[in-house]
Scaffold this active site. Structure first.
Site, PDB file in Angstrom:
ATOM      1  CG  ASP A  53      -1.833   1.155   1.333  1.00 45.18           C
ATOM      2  OD1 ASP A  53      -1.661   2.110   0.555  1.00 45.18           O
ATOM      3  OD2 ASP A  53      -2.746   1.109   2.174  1.00 45.18           O
ATOM      4  CE1 TYR A 142      -5.598  10.340 -12.577  1.00 46.91           C
ATOM      5  CE2 TYR A 142      -6.091  11.659 -14.521  1.00 46.91           C
ATOM      6  CZ  TYR A 142      -5.461  10.581 -13.930  1.00 46.91           C
ATOM      7  OH  TYR A 142      -4.681   9.740 -14.707  1.00 46.91           O
TER       8      TYR A 142
END
Ligand code: NAD
Ligand code: AKB
Length: 321
Positions: A53, A142
């Protein structure tokens, strides 16, 4: 050689980048990692593979130390539509993840690849032949993470001497792994629906023009940029690259030349349409051509021919299994 670590390796790009890197550098020298925990048989099939992660700095640190990593291809991120649905998570994964990667690169002297996007531009950017250096005021989370990521990579290069390199990728078209929540996903979906059903309902309007690239050209571009002589790179983060500027109507027509009777209708998704309308229609990628020899091989017709042939083979094999 020091090994290569790929984050987000189970996504659309990683599914093809990892085999390409392994073909060039050796299987054991390329460590695939992703947030997804695979069953032992799945992990064995793409070994060496590990759960990682990127928002957990100690996991990155441990992987880089353990595998003696010299280069990181940092692919883990939320794409534009997924990011807009979960902006806080997008900030965490896209920004904190990149920060963690750059910090571990600083500690161990790793080279870093960062994939930026056409999403790093916004509505005030010139939309045609978008220059390499221009206005970058994106209106999506984004895009905000991509611009900030480009700047952060620049900062680590100039301040700490980290060899960071990046591309502003257009929408990528591929048949190996499904796309992961982007605005340009329509292009991949259109191929699958053409082969399976002969018809497709598109979520962007017929005349929405965006840059696209076939995945083999994107993989070559990433590897060529990372191998380029450092002194030739005027713009480390990140180079405009593109291969074809197309609309859904033009893509549908190209597919219909191979799939007689293929039809497309339109049900506009306002969220993804607004994202697409804020992006460039075509990039000027002359700096990439000049500085490190970027030269995509696939135009719309060549990509469509190859994509349909490979997709038909893949879907037929899946049916016969
Ligand atoms: P994808 O969504 O297909 O794959 C991303 C992968 O990241 C997934 O496998 C996911 O499980 C993993 N991931 C998510 N959160 C994570 C975390 N916290 N830690 C580790 N892994 C995590 O994306 P992709 O299409 O392969 O794109 C890779 C990169 O390229 C992204 O940065 C994306 O913004 C960029 N990019 C992609 C395109 C495109 O068209 N595919 C275009 C421009 C830029
Ligand atoms: C998306 O649509 O989000 C991506 C991209 C162009 O960055 N494919």
């Amino acid at each position: 050689m020091a090994t290569i670590l790929v984050t987000g390796a189970l996504g659309q790009i990683g599914a093809e980048l990892v085999p390409a890197l392994r073909a060039r550098h050796g299987v054991d020298n390329v460590i695939a990692t992703d947030l997804k925990v695979l069953p032992p048989s799945g992990a064995a099939a793409i070994a060496p593979y590990g759960h990682l992660d990127c928002t957990e700095p100690h996991q990155l640190h441990e992987a880089v130390r353990r595998y003696d990593v010299g280069t990181i291809y940092h692919l883990a991120a939320l794409l534009s539509a997924s990011a807009e649905a979960a902006p806080q998570l997008a900030w965490s994964v896209n920004m904190n993840g990149l920060y963690n990667v750059l910090e571990v690169a600083r500690g161990y002297g790793c080279q870093v690849f960062f994939p930026s996007s056409i999403g790093a531009f916004g509505p005030t950017t010139p939309r045609d032949a978008t220059p390499q250096v221009t206005v970058q005021r994106p209106t999506t989370i984004y895009g905000v993470t991509k611009v900030a990521g480009e700047l952060l990579c620049d900062y680590y290069a100039s301040r700490f001497g980290i060899d960071t390199r990046g591309l502003r990728l257009p929408g990528l078209i591929s048949y190996v792994a499904a796309p992961g929540g982007g605005t340009t996903d329509y292009a991949v979906e259109m191929f699958y629906h053409a082969v399976r059903y002969g018809r497709y309902t598109c979520f962007l309007s017929a005349d929405t023009r965006l840059d696209m690239m076939y995945m083999p050209d994107a993989i070559t571009a990433m590897m060529d940029l990372m191998a380029a002589e450092s002194g030739r790179l005027r713009y480390r983060n990140a180079y405009n690259v593109a291969a074809m500027s197309v609309t859904p109507a033009e893509l549908a027509a190209a597919i219909a030349r191979h799939v007689p009777g293929f039809t497309v209708d339109f049900e506009i998704d306002p969220v993804r349409q607004a994202i697409a309308d804020s992006w460039p229609r075509s990039l000027d990628d002359s700096a990439a051509h000049h500085d490190w020899g970027f030269a995509p091989r696939y135009d719309l017709e060549a990509m469509t021919t190859d994509m349909l042939a490979r997709l038909k083979t893949k879907l037929a094999a899946a049916r016969n299994r």
